[in-house]
Design an enzyme around this catalytic site. Structure first.
Site, mmCIF file in Angstrom:
data_model
loop_
_atom_site.group_PDB
_atom_site.id
_atom_site.type_symbol
_atom_site.label_atom_id
_atom_site.label_comp_id
_atom_site.label_asym_id
_atom_site.label_seq_id
_atom_site.Cartn_x
_atom_site.Cartn_y
_atom_site.Cartn_z
ATOM 1 N N ARG A 166 0.853 -1.190 0.000
ATOM 2 C CA ARG A 166 0.000 0.000 0.000
ATOM 3 C C ARG A 166 0.887 1.238 0.000
ATOM 4 N NH1 ARG A 166 -2.466 3.789 3.342
ATOM 5 N NH2 ARG A 166 -4.643 4.263 2.816
ATOM 6 N N LYS B 7 -3.705 5.653 8.222
ATOM 7 C CA LYS B 7 -4.399 6.042 6.999
ATOM 8 C C LYS B 7 -4.919 7.462 7.141
ATOM 9 C CE LYS B 7 -5.814 1.473 5.365
ATOM 10 N NZ LYS B 7 -6.945 0.657 4.840
ATOM 11 N N SER C 86 -12.752 -3.189 1.059
ATOM 12 C CA SER C 86 -12.963 -2.499 2.324
ATOM 13 C C SER C 86 -14.443 -2.181 2.495
ATOM 14 C CB SER C 86 -12.167 -1.189 2.359
ATOM 15 O OG SER C 86 -10.777 -1.441 2.339
#
Length: 229
Positions: free
Chosen positions: A46, A146, A117
């Site tokens: 990510r 995040k 998600s």
């Protein structure tokens, strides 16, 4: 890597490590090697947020991390970037609610793993209908990893998903650490996904190993309860 059954995938999702270059205190390659030594069962690349690599540099890092995963037989997932996943021949893709629909991603990547998600039961239900292989439920707890994270909602959403017929694997995400991991499994998740609990640890291998043991111990306790109750 081919996840031939849903149970194979459930096992692979036990300790899901997510990381990009901007999450690490050391070189990402070293962090991943140490995390694998500690027992992570799947890895997601990510590369997002402040200071994230772009374009060719991003792909080069992904290639290096994928090679490490392949060497240790750990599934390699790419976050959001379907094109990069296709270039690499990654084991799968994880997408959010603002990305392409599951059906569109499935048409591109075939039988590779797709994770989605979900913040609500309705989003999880829609992901299942679209052909998702697993749900990333959360954020469960507050997280700083995040930048665009929604409000944490605790473990009740996992319970709601399970109690209302979501049968595909569920992984809890968001602010999970050694102190609260057991509660995520108790709520019905098949595994936990973490970023900073491993990537920011002073001893990455020990952090991963301790989390893995916590999951194994608690999962064993649940299995014994249902077997003998």
């Amino acid at each position: 890597m081919n996840m031939t059954t849903k149970e194979d995938l459930r096992k692979a999702l036990k300790l899901y490590f997510i990381m990009g270059s901007n999450n690490c205190q050391a070189r990402p390659q070293e962090v991943l090697e140490e995390a694998i030594k500690g027992g992570i069962t799947i890895f997601q690349f990510r590369e997002k947020g402040t200071g994230a690599l772009k374009d060719r540099k991003k792909q080069e890092l992904a290639e290096e991390l994928q090679f490490i995963c392949q060497k240790h037989d750990v599934p390699f997932i790419v976050d959001d970037d379907v094109d990069l996943a296709l270039i690499l021949g990654a084991d799968g893709v994880h997408i959010g609610q603002d990305d392409e629909p599951v059906e569109a991603v499935r048409s591109k990547i075939g039988d590779k793993i797709i994770g989605v998600s979900a913040y609500t039961f309705e989003e999880a239900e829609q992901a299942v209908r679209g052909g998702a292989d697993y749900i990333g439920a959360g954020p469960i707890f507050p997280t700083q990893s995040k930048e665009d994270a929604k409000k944490a909602q605790g473990t009740q959403m996992i319970k709601k998903m399970r109690n209302n017929g979501i049968q595909i694997p569920i992984v809890g995400i968001g602010g999970i650490n050694l102190e609260n991991a057991a509660g995520v499994i108790a709520a019905g998740a098949d595994g936990i996904s973490v970023i900073s609990a491993i990537a920011s640890a002073e001893n990455v291998t020990l952090a991963a190993e301790t989390l893995r043991n916590q999951i194994r111990y608690y999962s064993f306790g649940i299995a014994r309860f249902f077997r003998f109750s």
